[in-house]
Scaffold this active site. Structure first.
Site, PDB file in Angstrom:
ATOM      1  N   LYS A 188      10.790  -8.072  38.359  1.00  0.00           N
ATOM      2  CA  LYS A 188      10.852  -7.469  39.684  1.00  0.00           C
ATOM      3  C   LYS A 188       9.627  -7.884  40.514  1.00  0.00           C
ATOM      4  CE  LYS A 188      14.424  -5.792  37.618  1.00  0.00           C
ATOM      5  NZ  LYS A 188      14.473  -4.480  37.008  1.00  0.00           N
TER       6      LYS A 188
ATOM      7  N   ARG B  34       5.210 -18.276  18.785  1.00  0.00           N
ATOM      8  CA  ARG B  34       5.698 -16.893  18.790  1.00  0.00           C
ATOM      9  C   ARG B  34       4.508 -15.949  18.670  1.00  0.00           C
ATOM     10  NH1 ARG B  34       6.799 -14.915  14.282  1.00  0.00           N
ATOM     11  NH2 ARG B  34       8.119 -16.585  13.485  1.00  0.00           N
TER      12      ARG B  34
ATOM     13  N   TYR C 277      15.927   4.460  34.614  1.00  0.00           N
ATOM     14  CA  TYR C 277      16.713   3.229  34.775  1.00  0.00           C
ATOM     15  C   TYR C 277      17.858   3.226  33.761  1.00  0.00           C
ATOM     16  CZ  TYR C 277      17.659  -1.798  34.380  1.00  0.00           C
ATOM     17  OH  TYR C 277      18.256  -3.023  34.320  1.00  0.00           O
TER      18      TYR C 277
ATOM     19  N   ASP D 119       6.858   3.718  33.275  1.00  0.00           N
ATOM     20  CA  ASP D 119       7.476   2.478  33.760  1.00  0.00           C
ATOM     21  C   ASP D 119       6.986   2.283  35.190  1.00  0.00           C
ATOM     22  OD1 ASP D 119       9.158   0.551  34.881  1.00  0.00           O
ATOM     23  OD2 ASP D 119      10.881   1.145  33.665  1.00  0.00           O
TER      24      ASP D 119
END
Ligand SMILES: *Cc1c(COP(=O)(O)O)cnc(C)c1O
Length: 384
Positions: free
Chosen positions: A199, A48, A101, A174
């Site tokens: 994406k 982690r 978004y 973004d």
């Protein structure tokens, strides 16, 4: 500094010292042997906190965005959540583009709001409105998505950075739609770059992920703290897939951009089509800004259908989405295959009734890298 494609293939990706493997190994391990208590090899303790495969991806991404540090996450929204909780406290607020978004808007308006973080949607093209919305005491973040999803608006990153910095707040960009191949916001004054690596960076519709990139070491430390403390990290295999995809990002974006431009020009001439939204078109309202801050215009194209009234235009949009054969009807974007969707009922359904609602006659295309004549033939039969 070497060129973009060279860095995409080599940054952080030396052949493996143990075996000479040319491709960085996939480190599927949760933990690491210690040579005596606290005797860590290369600083690795628990996955982690750090994993070599994730580290390699983070190094490569920082290089491509011309930042100093990148952190990767299980999704784009996990990255955004880590960012917002790092920089915002109760009483603070976020100024965001009125066409952000839908998932970003939902995170800010429905998850952050109950913890006392406010938000003001503004038109990021109206710089006076942005200046008026930014309150030096309380605004922590100006949140800009450019080009925006799904309306393909383009915001002037350098101008927004100046406004944000004058008020002592951060500019977050973004950069999912452009990818670092077409646009590098940190070089234009942004403080943080956000990605949904799901994406274009992933590019093959087979891995969900997110990233934050910064050029400021102190902010990088704070974000890395919450990346570990809250733990929304991506797994090693997901990191490895994105790393592999980065190597072809440049050639993919060239082809996405060429195909996107051809299709936007073709749609302009079609009698059933109203507005075509593509920043590469000279008639796009932000074309000049786009041309000055982007090196190409990408593969996202949105368009509106004509109708005698609102209902018939929406009907026409739904029909196009259901009739294409090569363009697959699906959410998401940025893969090598072409997709079509109806934002009002699909990706942006969560914005219905809010200031961020999108028109019902809008169709969004994620133009893939297939042969463009085949894509045009498919749209032609769907529009007829
Ligand atoms: C998809 C997307 C996100 C969210 O990313 P996930 O990986 O789906 O969590 C954020 N911003 C933009 C512009 C997106 O397209």
């Amino acid at each position: 500094m070497t060129g973009f494609n060279t860095r995409a293939i080599h940054a952080g990706q030396e052949p493996d010292p143990a075996t000479g493997a040319v491709i960085p190994p996939l480190h599927l391990t949760t933990t690491y042997k210690q040579d005596g208590v606290g005797g860590l090899r290369g600083g690795y303790e628990y996955s982690r906190s750090a994993n070599p495969t994730r580290d390699t991806l983070q190094t490569a991404l920082a290089s491509l965005e011309q930042g100093t540090r990148a952190m990767t996450f299980a999704s784009g929204l996990a990255a955004e959540d880590t960012l917002l909780r790092t920089v915002c406290r109760p009483g603070d607020s976020v100024v965001l583009g009125g066409d952000a978004y839908g998932g970003t808007y939902r995170l800010i308006s429905r998850v952050m709001a109950p913890w006392g973080v406010g938000h003001q949607p503004v038109d990021l093209n109206d710089l006076d409105a942005v200046r008026a919305a930014v309150a030096p005491e309380t605004t922590r973040v100006v949140w800009c998505e450019t080009p925006s999803n799904p309306l393909l608006n383009v915001a002037d990153i350098a101008a927004l950075a100046e406004i944000a910095h004058a008020a002592g707040t951060l500019l977050v960009v973004d950069n999912t739609f452009a990818s670092p191949y077409l646009q590098q916001p940190l070089t234009l004054g942004a403080d943080v770059v956000v990605h949904s690596t799901t994406k274009y960076l992933g590019g093959h519709s087979d891995v969900v992920g997110g990233a934050l990139v910064v050029a400021d070491d102190e902010l990088g430390e704070q974000l890395a703290f919450l990346q570990n403390a809250a733990g929304a990290v991506n797994g090693p295999f997901d990191a490895w897939l994105v790393l592999r995809s980065l190597k072809t990002l440049g050639v993919r974006m060239e082809r996405h951009s060429a195909n996107g431009a051809r299709i936007a020009e073709w749609l302009l001439e079609h009698p059933a089509v109203g507005d075509v939204l593509y920043p590469g078109l000279p008639q796009h309202r932000n074309h000049e800004v786009a041309a000055s801050q982007m090196s190409g215009f990408g593969g996202m194209v949105s368009f509106r259908l004509r109708g005698t009234d609102r209902a018939s235009a929406e009907e026409a949009a739904l029909r196009v989405c259901e009739r294409t054969e090569l363009f697959t009807l699906a959410e998401s974007l940025g893969g090598v295959e072409s997709l079509v969707e109806h934002p009002h009922r699909m990706t942006h359904a969560s914005a219905a009734g809010s200031p961020l609602e999108v028109p019902a006659d809008l169709v969004r295309l994620s133009v893939g890298i297939e042969d463009v004549d085949d894509l045009i033939a498919d749209l032609d039969q769907a529009l007829t």
